[in-house]
Design a protein around this motif. Structure first.
Motif, short mmCIF file in Angstrom:
data_model
loop_
_atom_site.label_atom_id
_atom_site.label_comp_id
_atom_site.label_asym_id
_atom_site.label_seq_id
_atom_site.Cartn_x
_atom_site.Cartn_y
_atom_site.Cartn_z
N ARG A 1 -5.81 -1.62 2.64
CA ARG A 1 -5.55 -2.94 1.97
C ARG A 1 -6.01 -4.11 2.61
NH1 ARG A 1 -0.02 -3.96 0.32
NH2 ARG A 1 -0.99 -5.41 -0.92
N GLU A 2 -5.92 -4.17 3.99
CA GLU A 2 -6.42 -5.22 4.80
C GLU A 2 -7.54 -5.48 4.49
OE1 GLU A 2 -5.19 -4.66 8.63
OE2 GLU A 2 -3.27 -4.46 8.30
N GLN A 3 -8.37 -4.46 4.08
CA GLN A 3 -9.88 -4.90 3.72
C GLN A 3 -10.08 -5.18 2.16
OE1 GLN A 3 -12.03 -4.96 6.61
NE2 GLN A 3 -9.96 -4.30 7.72
N ARG A 4 -9.02 -4.88 1.58
CA ARG A 4 -9.03 -4.89 0.20
C ARG A 4 -7.83 -5.84 -0.29
NH1 ARG A 4 -12.32 -0.90 -2.56
NH2 ARG A 4 -11.53 -2.21 -4.47
N PRO A 5 -8.12 -7.28 -0.15
CA PRO A 5 -6.72 -7.81 -0.52
C PRO A 5 -6.63 -7.98 -1.98
CG PRO A 5 -8.72 -9.21 0.39
CD PRO A 5 -9.05 -7.87 0.55
N GLU A 6 -7.80 -7.74 -2.65
CA GLU A 6 -7.32 -7.73 -4.24
C GLU A 6 -6.53 -6.44 -4.76
OE1 GLU A 6 -10.96 -4.97 -3.71
OE2 GLU A 6 -10.00 -6.86 -2.68
N VAL A 7 -6.28 -5.55 -3.73
CA VAL A 7 -5.24 -4.64 -4.00
C VAL A 7 -4.02 -4.83 -3.94
CG1 VAL A 7 -4.71 -2.10 -3.94
CG2 VAL A 7 -7.25 -2.75 -3.74
N THR A 8 -2.90 -5.01 -4.89
CA THR A 8 -1.72 -5.44 -4.83
C THR A 8 -0.85 -4.35 -4.31
OG1 THR A 8 -1.17 -4.96 -7.13
CG2 THR A 8 -2.01 -7.29 -6.68
N ALA A 9 0.42 -4.67 -3.99
CA ALA A 9 1.43 -3.60 -3.43
C ALA A 9 1.60 -2.82 -4.86
CB ALA A 9 2.58 -4.38 -3.19
N GLU A 10 1.59 -3.39 -5.92
CA GLU A 10 1.79 -2.71 -7.41
C GLU A 10 0.64 -1.60 -7.32
OE1 GLU A 10 4.47 -6.09 -7.01
OE2 GLU A 10 2.35 -5.78 -6.77
N LYS A 11 -0.36 -2.14 -7.28
CA LYS A 11 -1.64 -1.36 -7.39
C LYS A 11 -1.66 -0.05 -6.39
CE LYS A 11 -4.88 -0.65 -10.11
NZ LYS A 11 -5.13 -0.13 -11.55
N ALA A 12 -1.35 -0.33 -5.40
CA ALA A 12 -1.35 0.70 -4.35
C ALA A 12 -0.53 1.77 -4.45
CB ALA A 12 -1.22 0.27 -3.01
#
Length: 203
Positions: A176-187
């Protein structure tokens, strides 16, 4: 001094617990930003506003200060996931909320997370032991959650599942550090989708 001038007021001494909290906050940020090896106690002491000898009086050494930072991370991570577990209703919500709490912890405590993930820059055995104790803490916590969901699993299976989940959480947090658009909810949704077939017997 004229009679109109007030005498100098003595500076109020900060309580030890409050001072330690202040030092840990500064140290966590400096360690996370500069790296353990590049950080000096002089730098931390200057930012806190203490002498270096006084800093050593509180934590003994740079290693002792780092260990104190890691131990605080450990407490805060367990508090976050335990709070999520206590508020959840039903086994699926329980697992979802605890995974979400982990990803939110990595977002909301970015400096603490930076310390936890930079283990390869921390060669000292006692530091690595503390990092591993954080993983073991979360593994045992996760195994306990899984035991409530899958009563058919034995202790070895619960531990294996928990180790896998902890490893997946760490890798997703790094991703997620490389994909900031991925929210905690999405992960959390991605990980739940992956685990759902294995947990179906309990869900």
């Amino acid at each position: 001094m004229s009679s109109a001038q007030a005498p100098d007021q003595p500076r109020k001494r900060m309580p030890r617990a409050e001072r330690e909290k202040q030092i840990l906050g500064v140290a966590e940020r400096v360690f996370a930003n500069a790296g353990y090896q590049s950080t000096s106690m002089d730098e931390i002491a200057a930012e806190v506003g203490l002498s270096k000898p006084m800093l050593y009086e509180y934590f003994g050494s740079k290693e002792g200060l780092l260990l104190a930072c890691l131990q605080r991370c450990k407490r805060e991570l367990l508090e976050a996931t335990s709070h999520a577990a206590a508020a959840a209703e039903g086994p699926e919500q329980l697992l979802y909320d605890c995974l979400l709490a982990f990803f939110r912890f990595s977002d909301d405590h970015g400096q603490a997370w930076a310390l936890l993930r930079n283990e390869f820059s921390l060669p000292d055995a006692s530091v690595n032991t503390e990092l591993e104790s954080i993983r073991i803490q979360q593994r045992d916590f996760t195994a306990g959650l899984l035991g409530n969901i899958r009563s058919d699993l034995d202790d070895e299976q619960l531990e294996a599942f928990a180790e896998s989940i902890i490893g997946a959480c760490e890798r997703l947090a790094l991703w997620r550090e490389q994909r900031p658009e991925v929210t905690a909810e999405k992960a959390t949704e991605h990980l739940m989708s992956l685990m759902a077939p294995s947990l179906a017997a309990g869900l």
